[in-house]
Design an enzyme around this catalytic site. Structure first.
Site, PDB file in Angstrom:
ATOM      1  N   ASP A  33      34.553  31.543  35.280  1.00 36.10           N
ATOM      2  CA  ASP A  33      35.711  32.263  35.805  1.00 36.10           C
ATOM      3  C   ASP A  33      35.204  33.243  36.851  1.00 36.10           C
ATOM      4  O   ASP A  33      34.414  34.151  36.537  1.00 36.10           O
ATOM      5  CB  ASP A  33      36.431  33.024  34.693  1.00 36.10           C
ATOM      6  CG  ASP A  33      37.088  32.096  33.683  1.00 36.10           C
ATOM      7  OD1 ASP A  33      37.393  30.951  34.060  1.00 36.10           O
ATOM      8  OD2 ASP A  33      37.283  32.503  32.533  1.00 36.10           O
ATOM      9  N   ASP A  78      47.974  25.998  30.424  1.00 37.72           N
ATOM     10  CA  ASP A  78      47.705  27.247  29.694  1.00 37.72           C
ATOM     11  C   ASP A  78      48.835  27.543  28.720  1.00 37.72           C
ATOM     12  O   ASP A  78      49.736  28.335  29.024  1.00 37.72           O
ATOM     13  CB  ASP A  78      47.556  28.413  30.670  1.00 37.72           C
ATOM     14  CG  ASP A  78      46.399  28.224  31.631  1.00 37.72           C
ATOM     15  OD1 ASP A  78      45.297  27.922  31.161  1.00 37.72           O
ATOM     16  OD2 ASP A  78      46.596  28.384  32.853  1.00 37.72           O
TER      17      ASP A  78
END
Length: 570
Positions: free
Chosen positions: A266, A424
């Protein structure tokens, strides 16, 4: 005199590259340059005919590629070059285009060099398509190009394959089995082509890792690493046919498509503006201390390079900042990709910011332009999140594929194997499946009020906003719209280290025929074997446990081997 000699040597060491602008060929360029060769790009049909050695890394859709080759006159030049039996190496689509025709959006006529048809893998019986990952070859012909490859996995990513037949039997140098046997490489005289990606099949050996550990200079390490990597040795044998190439150590016999272990990074800017790798706790990337600073777990390119050395099968970058104020050419993630692709010879995926946007100067960029720049900078796949949710919602409401969504456009131009959709979801408990309109699953652990069922509500904007669509419905919709792979996260499990959400992953992986990557929650090696044993996941992704060195990638793979799960080993 000396300058003229240098010029002649440079010309002798030049390789002609046919790059028609569709997809990532940066890694092929890096491979060629690392072996000490210069690159001449094809600008005209005459450049093909005058080439000493020609590399054709075909990517994208069969029909689009043939349109470009025919329109520019390069199709005829290729046929003539091959007829003269000049040194030729085709990669992926560069192999398929040699055949008579393809059923991809067709039939579409190919170059007609090799008799036969290119067909799509049949997913009607549950075969996962595209064929993505590391698989084994069955060598049919003793060729220098494939020496040392037997017993190793090589990297494939494709939905269409060339069908073996009596008519093309003499061309076939190896096959691969995925549902059925298909042509994985051909060889006839100086004409060579492979369906897999040698530039993405790099495997560092234990001896090379020891060189790194013992403190040799980094540039020496990367030269050794590069030259002995399994797939990359193929380039050396093609470019230097009189060389035996670096010896690739033999391995135990590989037999089938391996499960993949993916390292995820990330990436975002911290409060000082530096680009760092971070990790969230249920998507919150800030420390819980009084400073509230963004967690800094390292530099993106350095970590990616280390994970390649450690044996990661793929590396995924997720841009969680956005960089909306930057003109496209200055996006920081582009530079990360360019640098990473020089050191990492396994597939690179990038996600975040793949959508239409207007920069600070008022310049508008389409999502296709953004994706194209990422591909040119070194990405092999791009991951779409929020935009895919909106496209799926519209499709489910109308039943119409407009062809205008970023998912549809990118898939049409680059092929569905290049498009990942990141989902998600957040778990929502229910007492009964009748309570909600979305697909529910009977959960293995009851909810806080004793609920036995749950549905998984999708979110956008990094989990901040919920949408009226379930993960099951979203997965099936994006497959219809052109997604080639699903990255399945779970907000509830993110950063918890308690294992993947098996209920969610099983539900989604059973609902689609494209590969599913399990993500969120890995905390031990046992969590990886559990997800592969209990679901149809094709790959498992982790971040924090790798960044914090709690669980090495090698330990994960050794555990999977002991558990009877086929993986690619170094």
């Amino acid at each position: 005199m000396a300058s003229r000699l240098r010029l002649l040597l440079s010309m002798a060491a030049a390789v002609t590259l046919l790059d028609y602008g569709a997809g990532n060929v940066r890694s092929v360029r890096n491979a060629i340059r690392h072996l000490g060769f210069n690159i001449r790009d094809v600008r005209s049909p005459e450049d093909i005919l005058s080439a000493d050695r020609l590399v054709f890394p075909g990517v994208g859709a069969f029909g689009s590629a043939m349109d470009v080759l025919t329109r520019t006159g390069m199709a005829d030049a290729l046929r003539e070059y091959i007829r003269r039996d000049r040194p030729f190496l085709g990669i992926c689509l560069g192999l398929q285009l040699l055949f008579d025709s393809s059923e991809e959006n067709g039939p579409v006529t190919g170059l007609g060099v090799i008799p036969g048809v290119v067909r799509r893998f049949d997913s009607s019986e549950g075969l996962i398509v595209p064929h993505i990952g590391w698989n084994a070859l069955q060598i049919n012909k003793d060729t220098q190009l494939l020496q040392g490859v037997d017993g190793h996995h090589v990297y494939f990513v494709h939905s269409y394959y060339a069908l073996p037949s009596d008519a093309n039997r003499d061309w076939i140098s190896s096959t691969c089995n995925y549902g059925e046997s298909f042509i994985s490489s051909i060889s006839m005289g100086n004409i060579q082509a492979v369906q897999f990606h040698p530039e993405k099949s790099g495997v560092p050996t234990a001896e090379q890792s020891n060189v790194y550990i013992l403190g040799f200079p980094a540039y020496i390490y990367y030269i050794l690493l590069f030259r002995a990597a399994t797939g990359l040795s193929i380039f050396e044998k093609f470019l230097s046919p009189n060389s035996s190439g670096a010896k690739v150590p033999s391995h135990k016999k590989t037999s089938k498509l391996a499960k993949r272990v993916i390292a995820c990074l990330d990436v975002r800017s911290n409060d000082n503006g530096d680009l760092v790798v971070t990790k969230g706790d249920q998507y919150d990337v800030r420390d819980h201390s009084s400073s509230k600073e963004v967690r800094n777990l390292g530099k993106p390119v350095e970590l990616a390079s280390q994970y390649y050395i450690d044996g990661a099968d793929e590396v995924s970058f997720l841009n969680i900042t956005g960089f909306r104020a930057f003109p496209l050419g200055d996006l920081p993630m582009l530079e990360v990709l360019r640098c990473a692709s020089e050191k990492v010879f396994v597939p690179l995926t990038v996600g975040g910011g793949i959508r239409d946007f207007t920069d600070a100067s008022g310049r508008y960029y389409s999502s296709l332009e953004v994706a194209s720049e990422y591909f040119r900078s070194g990405a092999d796949k791009i991951s779409i999140g929020s935009d895919a949710v909106f496209a799926a919602e519209a499709y489910l409401q109308t039943g119409v594929k407009t062809g205008k969504s970023s998912l549809e456009q990118i898939s049409r131009v680059y092929g569905n194997q290049a498009v990942v959709v990141s989902i998600d979801p957040r778990r929502v408990y229910a007492k009964s499946p009748d309570e909600v309109q979305f697909k529910t699953v009977k959960v293995s652990s009851k909810g806080p009020l004793g609920e036995e069922y749950a549905w998984y509500q999708c979110t956008i904007s990094g989990g901040r906003d919920s949408r009226p669509i379930g993960a099951y419905e979203l997965a099936q919709a994006v497959e219809e719209l052109g997604a080639g792979e699903i990255l399945l996260n779970c907000i509830d499990c993110d950063g918890q280290g308690c294992g993947f959400d098996i209920d969610l992953i099983k539900m989604v992986s059973d609902a689609v025929t494209i590969p599913v990557i399990a993500s969120s929650g890995a905390g031990s090696v046992e969590h990886f074997s559990e997800v592969f044993e209990k679901t149809n996941a094709s790959a498992a992704l982790a971040a924090g446990i790798f960044h914090r060195k709690e669980v090495p990638i090698l330990a994960v793979k050794e555990h999977l081997v002991d558990a009877g799960v086929e993986v690619r080993m170094q």
